[in-house]
Design a protein around this motif. Sequence first.
Motif, short mmCIF file in Angstrom:
data_model
loop_
_atom_site.label_atom_id
_atom_site.label_comp_id
_atom_site.label_asym_id
_atom_site.label_seq_id
_atom_site.Cartn_x
_atom_site.Cartn_y
_atom_site.Cartn_z
N ILE A 48 0.84 -1.21 0.00
CA ILE A 48 0.00 0.00 0.00
C ILE A 48 0.87 1.25 0.00
CG2 ILE A 48 -1.64 1.36 1.37
CD1 ILE A 48 -2.91 -1.24 2.30
N THR A 49 1.92 1.24 0.81
CA THR A 49 2.85 2.39 0.83
C THR A 49 3.47 2.61 -0.53
OG1 THR A 49 3.36 1.87 3.14
CG2 THR A 49 4.84 3.38 2.01
N TYR A 50 3.89 1.53 -1.17
CA TYR A 50 4.50 1.62 -2.50
C TYR A 50 3.52 2.21 -3.52
CZ TYR A 50 5.66 -0.09 -7.19
OH TYR A 50 5.87 -0.18 -8.54
N VAL A 51 2.28 1.71 -3.52
CA VAL A 51 1.29 2.16 -4.50
C VAL A 51 0.94 3.64 -4.29
CG1 VAL A 51 -1.12 1.91 -5.22
CG2 VAL A 51 0.30 -0.12 -4.90
N VAL A 52 0.68 4.02 -3.04
CA VAL A 52 0.24 5.40 -2.76
C VAL A 52 1.38 6.39 -3.00
CG1 VAL A 52 -0.62 6.97 -0.98
CG2 VAL A 52 -1.51 4.65 -1.12
N MET A 58 1.50 10.47 -4.05
CA MET A 58 1.05 11.17 -2.84
C MET A 58 2.25 11.43 -1.91
SD MET A 58 -2.20 11.68 -3.06
CE MET A 58 -3.66 11.12 -3.95
N PRO A 59 2.12 12.42 -1.00
CA PRO A 59 3.19 12.66 -0.02
C PRO A 59 3.42 11.43 0.86
CG PRO A 59 1.63 14.49 -0.07
CD PRO A 59 1.03 13.40 -0.90
N VAL A 60 4.61 11.35 1.43
CA VAL A 60 4.98 10.16 2.19
C VAL A 60 4.09 9.95 3.41
CG1 VAL A 60 6.74 11.45 3.50
CG2 VAL A 60 6.90 8.97 3.30
N PHE A 61 3.70 11.04 4.09
CA PHE A 61 2.87 10.86 5.29
C PHE A 61 1.49 10.33 4.91
CE2 PHE A 61 1.86 15.19 3.99
CZ PHE A 61 0.49 15.30 4.21
N VAL A 62 0.98 10.69 3.72
CA VAL A 62 -0.30 10.17 3.25
C VAL A 62 -0.17 8.67 2.98
CG1 VAL A 62 -2.03 10.25 1.41
CG2 VAL A 62 -1.00 12.37 2.27
N ALA A 63 0.97 8.28 2.38
CA ALA A 63 1.20 6.87 2.08
C ALA A 63 1.27 6.04 3.36
CB ALA A 63 2.50 6.71 1.28
N ILE A 64 1.94 6.57 4.37
CA ILE A 64 2.08 5.84 5.64
C ILE A 64 0.72 5.71 6.33
CG2 ILE A 64 3.09 5.94 7.95
CD1 ILE A 64 5.54 7.28 6.68
N GLY A 70 -5.35 1.07 5.93
CA GLY A 70 -5.68 -0.05 5.06
C GLY A 70 -5.47 -1.39 5.75
N CYS A 71 -4.35 -1.53 6.45
CA CYS A 71 -4.06 -2.79 7.16
C CYS A 71 -5.00 -2.98 8.35
CB CYS A 71 -2.61 -2.81 7.61
SG CYS A 71 -1.45 -3.10 6.27
N ALA A 72 -5.32 -1.88 9.04
CA ALA A 72 -6.25 -1.98 10.16
C ALA A 72 -7.62 -2.46 9.68
CB ALA A 72 -6.37 -0.63 10.86
N LEU A 73 -8.09 -1.90 8.57
CA LEU A 73 -9.38 -2.33 8.01
C LEU A 73 -9.32 -3.78 7.54
CD1 LEU A 73 -10.39 0.84 5.94
CD2 LEU A 73 -11.42 0.02 8.07
N LEU A 74 -8.19 -4.16 6.92
CA LEU A 74 -8.03 -5.54 6.47
C LEU A 74 -8.05 -6.50 7.67
CD1 LEU A 74 -7.45 -7.63 4.28
CD2 LEU A 74 -5.00 -7.11 4.53
N GLY A 75 -7.40 -6.09 8.77
CA GLY A 75 -7.42 -6.91 9.97
C GLY A 75 -8.82 -7.11 10.51
N VAL A 76 -9.61 -6.03 10.53
CA VAL A 76 -10.99 -6.11 11.04
C VAL A 76 -11.85 -6.99 10.13
CG1 VAL A 76 -13.09 -4.78 11.48
CG2 VAL A 76 -10.88 -3.89 12.21
N ILE A 201 3.31 -0.74 9.94
CA ILE A 201 4.55 -0.01 10.25
C ILE A 201 5.75 -0.95 10.08
CG2 ILE A 201 5.83 1.24 12.02
CD1 ILE A 201 3.14 2.06 13.21
N GLY A 202 5.59 -2.21 10.53
CA GLY A 202 6.65 -3.20 10.34
C GLY A 202 6.95 -3.43 8.87
N GLY A 203 5.91 -3.46 8.04
CA GLY A 203 6.12 -3.63 6.60
C GLY A 203 6.86 -2.46 5.97
#
Length: 291
Positions: A48-52, A58-64, A70-76, A201-203
């Motif tokens: 997701i960071t790579y794509v964004v 997009m700016p780096v903070f937006v990507a992060i 995205g990962c939080a939603l995927l986890g839920v 964040i680990g990714g």
Amino acid sequence: MQFFATIMNGLSTGGMYALVAIGYTMVYGIAKMINFAHGEIIMVGAYITYVVFSLLGMPVFVAIIASIIGCALLGVVTEKVAYKPLRNSGSLAVLITAIGVSYLLQNIFLLIFGSAAITFPSFLPEGQIHLFGLSISYVSALSLCLTLICTILLLIFINKTRLGKAMRAVSEDKGAAELMGINVNNTVSLTFAIGSGLGAIGGIIYGLSYSLINPYLGAMLGIKAFIAAVLGGIGDIKGAMVGGLLIGLAEAFTITYISSTFSDAVVFGILIFILLVKPAGLFGINVREKV
């Protein structure tokens, strides 16, 4: 200097393991299950960071932020769709489902991006930080700082906030927590969201450290983070952090002073040793169950 460099490399890698291990230990502490799909959540965060950042510009903070959300939603979603229906089933059914989710995510990203490695964007300054005559890379400093900050914030959240206390109550006794008016389903979903966000964040740290990402990156990283959680005492957040740092140090010293060929063997050897000597982990407590 080589000794210090080895320590810093180990702590940097260990910080990445620690962030992922905290996700494992949180889910186990609340839902009493091992989410073996957690490694693929890490991989999704990196992509997701790579794509964004790289593809959408997009700016780096937006990507992060996009990666974490995205990962939080995927986890839920994973918890709601795959694990919630099996909450009263045996541990074997949950384990098989977790492995199935892992392969599903891996193959989806294989279809989208292919198996070839992709260059991860480097948005940190080049060079090193010089402190007291010693040098540390920006990636190592970021990894250590994020690990400490996330662990401290998480401990404050769990011990001081109402939601955190609800998570602790569910961890102790789901039935009693439900009788006290705590929404167990929402609490479990929140746990998956936080754990998956930390995995993102680990990714990102993985991508910055190794520069290349592929759909398989979460497999071994997830296993080593799980070993770190077991080493520290699965279910204990402080233990997950310490376990991650210790695994990173063990791996770094093996690569530097023995051979990179044996680094994985040493990590798995630590797992076997800790299970034989102290199965509950360094910070875990053996609990006897009456039958």
